[in-house]
Design a protein around this motif. Structure first.
Motif, PDB file in Angstrom:
ATOM      1  N   SER A  12       0.756  -1.170   0.000  1.00 35.79           N
ATOM      2  CA  SER A  12       0.000   0.000   0.000  1.00 35.79           C
ATOM      3  C   SER A  12       0.772   1.194   0.000  1.00 35.79           C
ATOM      4  O   SER A  12       0.606   2.012   0.358  1.00 35.79           O
ATOM      5  CB  SER A  12      -0.802   0.085   1.189  1.00 35.79           C
ATOM      6  OG  SER A  12       0.037   0.109   2.172  1.00 35.79           O
ATOM      7  N   ALA A  13       0.260   0.830   0.768  1.00 34.57           N
ATOM      8  CA  ALA A  13      -0.036   1.794   1.476  1.00 34.57           C
ATOM      9  C   ALA A  13       0.108   2.763   0.765  1.00 34.57           C
ATOM     10  O   ALA A  13      -0.276   3.619   0.946  1.00 34.57           O
ATOM     11  CB  ALA A  13       0.385   1.807   2.612  1.00 34.57           C
ATOM     12  N   CYS A  14       0.735   2.122  -0.156  1.00 32.81           N
ATOM     13  CA  CYS A  14      -0.059   3.193  -0.126  1.00 32.81           C
ATOM     14  C   CYS A  14       0.335   4.545  -0.227  1.00 32.81           C
ATOM     15  O   CYS A  14       0.379   5.169  -1.060  1.00 32.81           O
ATOM     16  CB  CYS A  14      -0.459   3.158   1.221  1.00 32.81           C
ATOM     17  SG  CYS A  14       0.429   3.848   2.474  1.00 32.81           S
ATOM     18  N   ASN A  15       0.487   4.850   0.483  1.00 29.66           N
ATOM     19  CA  ASN A  15       0.140   6.091   1.040  1.00 29.66           C
ATOM     20  C   ASN A  15       1.358   6.856   1.356  1.00 29.66           C
ATOM     21  O   ASN A  15       1.593   7.905   0.836  1.00 29.66           O
ATOM     22  CB  ASN A  15      -0.573   5.814   2.304  1.00 29.66           C
ATOM     23  CG  ASN A  15      -0.294   4.429   2.663  1.00 29.66           C
ATOM     24  OD1 ASN A  15       0.825   4.064   2.676  1.00 29.66           O
ATOM     25  ND2 ASN A  15      -1.300   3.653   2.871  1.00 29.66           N
ATOM     26  N   SER A  16       2.100   6.402   2.233  1.00 26.32           N
ATOM     27  CA  SER A  16       3.150   7.242   2.725  1.00 26.32           C
ATOM     28  C   SER A  16       4.477   6.817   2.171  1.00 26.32           C
ATOM     29  O   SER A  16       4.614   5.774   1.587  1.00 26.32           O
ATOM     30  CB  SER A  16       3.172   7.149   4.233  1.00 26.32           C
ATOM     31  OG  SER A  16       4.427   6.822   4.713  1.00 26.32           O
ATOM     32  N   TRP A  65     -11.640  -1.057  16.393  1.00 28.54           N
ATOM     33  CA  TRP A  65     -10.234  -0.654  16.363  1.00 28.54           C
ATOM     34  C   TRP A  65      -9.880  -0.059  15.008  1.00 28.54           C
ATOM     35  O   TRP A  65      -9.080   0.876  14.920  1.00 28.54           O
ATOM     36  CB  TRP A  65      -9.335  -1.843  16.667  1.00 28.54           C
ATOM     37  CG  TRP A  65      -9.138  -2.099  18.127  1.00 28.54           C
ATOM     38  CD1 TRP A  65      -9.652  -3.120  18.870  1.00 28.54           C
ATOM     39  CD2 TRP A  65      -8.359  -1.314  19.028  1.00 28.54           C
ATOM     40  NE1 TRP A  65      -9.249  -3.020  20.181  1.00 28.54           N
ATOM     41  CE2 TRP A  65      -8.448  -1.917  20.303  1.00 28.54           C
ATOM     42  CE3 TRP A  65      -7.604  -0.159  18.889  1.00 28.54           C
ATOM     43  CZ2 TRP A  65      -7.811  -1.402  21.420  1.00 28.54           C
ATOM     44  CZ3 TRP A  65      -6.958   0.369  20.000  1.00 28.54           C
ATOM     45  CH2 TRP A  65      -7.066  -0.252  21.248  1.00 28.54           C
ATOM     46  N   GLY A  66     -10.463  -0.636  13.952  1.00 25.92           N
ATOM     47  CA  GLY A  66     -10.188  -0.126  12.610  1.00 25.92           C
ATOM     48  C   GLY A  66     -10.613   1.318  12.463  1.00 25.92           C
ATOM     49  O   GLY A  66      -9.917   2.125  11.841  1.00 25.92           O
ATOM     50  N   LEU A  67     -11.779   1.660  13.020  1.00 24.32           N
ATOM     51  CA  LEU A  67     -12.238   3.039  12.969  1.00 24.32           C
ATOM     52  C   LEU A  67     -11.258   3.972  13.674  1.00 24.32           C
ATOM     53  O   LEU A  67     -10.937   5.062  13.165  1.00 24.32           O
ATOM     54  CB  LEU A  67     -13.623   3.145  13.610  1.00 24.32           C
ATOM     55  CG  LEU A  67     -14.244   4.545  13.660  1.00 24.32           C
ATOM     56  CD1 LEU A  67     -14.424   5.101  12.260  1.00 24.32           C
ATOM     57  CD2 LEU A  67     -15.578   4.508  14.402  1.00 24.32           C
ATOM     58  N   ALA A  68     -10.756   3.529  14.828  1.00 20.05           N
ATOM     59  CA  ALA A  68      -9.778   4.345  15.548  1.00 20.05           C
ATOM     60  C   ALA A  68      -8.487   4.499  14.753  1.00 20.05           C
ATOM     61  O   ALA A  68      -7.891   5.580  14.695  1.00 20.05           O
ATOM     62  CB  ALA A  68      -9.490   3.722  16.922  1.00 20.05           C
ATOM     63  N   VAL A  69      -8.049   3.403  14.121  1.00 24.51           N
ATOM     64  CA  VAL A  69      -6.822   3.452  13.329  1.00 24.51           C
ATOM     65  C   VAL A  69      -6.997   4.354  12.113  1.00 24.51           C
ATOM     66  O   VAL A  69      -6.106   5.132  11.757  1.00 24.51           O
ATOM     67  CB  VAL A  69      -6.408   2.026  12.903  1.00 24.51           C
ATOM     68  CG1 VAL A  69      -5.310   2.071  11.852  1.00 24.51           C
ATOM     69  CG2 VAL A  69      -5.948   1.230  14.115  1.00 24.51           C
ATOM     70  N   VAL A  70      -8.164   4.271  11.447  1.00 25.91           N
ATOM     71  CA  VAL A  70      -8.438   5.125  10.292  1.00 25.91           C
ATOM     72  C   VAL A  70      -8.352   6.594  10.686  1.00 25.91           C
ATOM     73  O   VAL A  70      -7.735   7.416   9.994  1.00 25.91           O
ATOM     74  CB  VAL A  70      -9.810   4.792   9.693  1.00 25.91           C
ATOM     75  CG1 VAL A  70     -10.259   5.881   8.731  1.00 25.91           C
ATOM     76  CG2 VAL A  70      -9.761   3.474   8.952  1.00 25.91           C
ATOM     77  N   LEU A  71      -8.973   6.949  11.803  1.00 25.27           N
ATOM     78  CA  LEU A  71      -8.934   8.335  12.267  1.00 25.27           C
ATOM     79  C   LEU A  71      -7.510   8.764  12.610  1.00 25.27           C
ATOM     80  O   LEU A  71      -7.114   9.902  12.322  1.00 25.27           O
ATOM     81  CB  LEU A  71      -9.843   8.506  13.488  1.00 25.27           C
ATOM     82  CG  LEU A  71     -11.343   8.314  13.223  1.00 25.27           C
ATOM     83  CD1 LEU A  71     -12.132   8.441  14.528  1.00 25.27           C
ATOM     84  CD2 LEU A  71     -11.852   9.323  12.201  1.00 25.27           C
ATOM     85  N   SER A 329      -5.656   1.893   4.756  1.00 27.81           N
ATOM     86  CA  SER A 329      -5.478   2.602   3.491  1.00 27.81           C
ATOM     87  C   SER A 329      -6.568   3.644   3.278  1.00 27.81           C
ATOM     88  O   SER A 329      -6.330   4.679   2.659  1.00 27.81           O
ATOM     89  CB  SER A 329      -5.472   1.600   2.328  1.00 27.81           C
ATOM     90  OG  SER A 329      -4.382   0.705   2.443  1.00 27.81           O
ATOM     91  N   LEU A 330      -7.764   3.374   3.786  1.00 28.00           N
ATOM     92  CA  LEU A 330      -8.846   4.352   3.654  1.00 28.00           C
ATOM     93  C   LEU A 330      -8.525   5.644   4.394  1.00 28.00           C
ATOM     94  O   LEU A 330      -9.021   6.718   4.027  1.00 28.00           O
ATOM     95  CB  LEU A 330     -10.155   3.764   4.183  1.00 28.00           C
ATOM     96  CG  LEU A 330     -10.793   2.654   3.342  1.00 28.00           C
ATOM     97  CD1 LEU A 330     -12.042   2.132   4.022  1.00 28.00           C
ATOM     98  CD2 LEU A 330     -11.122   3.150   1.948  1.00 28.00           C
TER      99      LEU A 330
END
Length: 417
Positions: A12-16, A65-71, A329-330
């Motif tokens: 992924s990530a992606c992301n960073s 936990w996923g919601l907390a991690v996403v935030l 990733s979201l």
């Protein structure tokens, strides 16, 4: 072809700029095939249903936990980007900021060991844990040769990725920077398909095309001015080096456990401290990155940026222990609207139609790349289940006891004799 192990967020990530290195043992489960008879299939479905009921609690906790991690991912990534923009108002030195933040990577292994000491049943000393994690580099551990052949190239790519990203922030707004960097996931897929011979997926080719189209539209949104073109080129270069970093890691080193990933990232911090320190010094004395006296340096902004980036990398690499990779990733996608809202109130950004369409196209491409390899099989299974449920409901409706078969309908009662 042997399938590669999964990481914290699949490539992924992606992301960073950071690579999500970690794998979790026992995550992959074999898929159950159909039973030889309908009775066996029904029994298997019943057992699966009971297992699903028993496992609903852990799944809900994992989603919570996923919601907390996403935030956390969204807040740390968007916060570090905005804080970097704020820092450059009084401290226009992107490479120095890159060096300063990368040096904090040395803390990765210490943070991992603190977690190990708190949770492990058999606690090991720092040296014992270090020796065990060094096996990731080979039988001889982390030797000088391994350091320069396996760690140093990734240290260079890490520095380039972060520097190009931060330098782009000095040229264009943070919304464009954050959304364009999401294209690195498309570059990862293309490189993996070419270099690693990963499975071809038409939907990911479509996502890559959307990413490229979004880059062109983002360039057109500002009228192809030199300042914006340079900034967009810098972000695309950052996304490309990030993708190269991830694919090379997968090709040369494979996957790592939590401790091995923490040690590797700490090694990158040591490499930065030993061999990259001379670069910001040279840039300072050549007045390429010259700043005011040390007393006027915004140390609060510098340390805040480094802490946010370290938090982002820690959550991204080790968040799979408590939630799903796709959810993390979201968090990257959600950082784009956050940056857009902040830019709307703090900078003269113009959200014209072309820019909005470009952001939507790149975001859609990013979401398509999050689809698992078996998404078509899962979709077919979902459609099959919906058809079966519809037939069952229709059968239950046709077997209503109040309306029996035509030959056995009850007539109106008659009292005539």
């Amino acid at each position: 072809m042997k399938k590669h192990s999964a990481r914290v967020a699949p490539l992924s990530a992606c992301n960073s700029p950071v690579l999500t290195l970690t794998k979790v043992e026992g995550e992959e489960r074999p898929r159950d095939g159909p039973g030889p008879t309908e009775a066996a299939a029904g029994a298997e479905a019943g057992r699966a249903s009971r297992r699903g009921c028993r496992g609903s609690g852990p799944r809900l906790r994992k989603l919570a936990w996923g919601l907390a991690v996403v935030l956390c991912v969204c807040a740390s990534w968007a916060g570090s980007t905005q804080l970097a923009k704020l820092t450059f108002r009084t401290f226009d030195a992107p490479f120095t900021l890159t060096w300063f933040a990368t040096t904090w990577n040395c803390l990765f292994f210490l943070l991992y060991y603190a977690g190990h000491a708190c949770k492990a049943e058999e606690r090991q000393s720092v040296w014992q844990r270090y020796r065990e994690c060094c096996r990731f580099f080979g039988d001889n551990g982390l030797t000088l040769k391994v350091f320069f052949t396996k760690a140093a190239p990734f240290g260079v790519l890490w520095t380039l990725t972060n520097y190009l990203y931060l330098y782009a922030i000095t040229k264009i707004n943070t919304t464009d920077v954050s959304v364009l960097f999401c294209c690195n996931k498309a570059f990862v897929f293309l490189l993996s398909w070419i270099v690693l011979r990963d499975r071809f997926m038409g939907v990911r080719i479509v996502a890559a095309i959307l990413a490229i189209a979004g880059i062109v539209m983002m360039t057109y949104a500002d009228g192809f001015h030199s300042h914006s073109v340079i900034g967009i080129a810098l972000v695309v270069g950052s996304a490309s080096t990030s993708a190269l970093y991830k694919v090379l890691f997968k090709l040369l080193l494979g996957s790592a456990k939590f401790g091995e990933a923490a040690l590797f990232l700490s090694v990158l911090g040591v490499f930065n401290l030993l061999f990259v320190t001379c670069v910001p010094v040279i840039l300072y004395f050549t007045k390429v990155e010259y700043w005011s006296p040390f007393t006027d340096i915004p140390w609060g902004n510098l340390c805040g940026f480094a802490v946010l980036l370290l938090t982002f990398n820690v959550v991204l690499n080790f968040g799979i222990a408590v939630t799903y990779p796709t959810l993390m990733s979201l968090g990257i996608v959600l950082s784009v609207p956050v940056n857009a809202v902040v830019d709307h109130y703090t900078s003269p950004i113009v959200f014209n139609g072309v820019r909005v369409i470009a952001i939507i196209i790149i975001g859609l491409g990013f979401l398509l790349l999050l689809l698992p390899e078996e998404w078509d099989v899962w979709l077919a299974q979902l459609l099959t289940r919906l058809k079966v449920r519809k037939k069952e409901e229709a059968a239950e409706g046709g077997a209503d006891p109040g309306s029996g078969p035509p030959g056995k309908r009850r007539g109106r009662p008659s009292f005539a004799r």
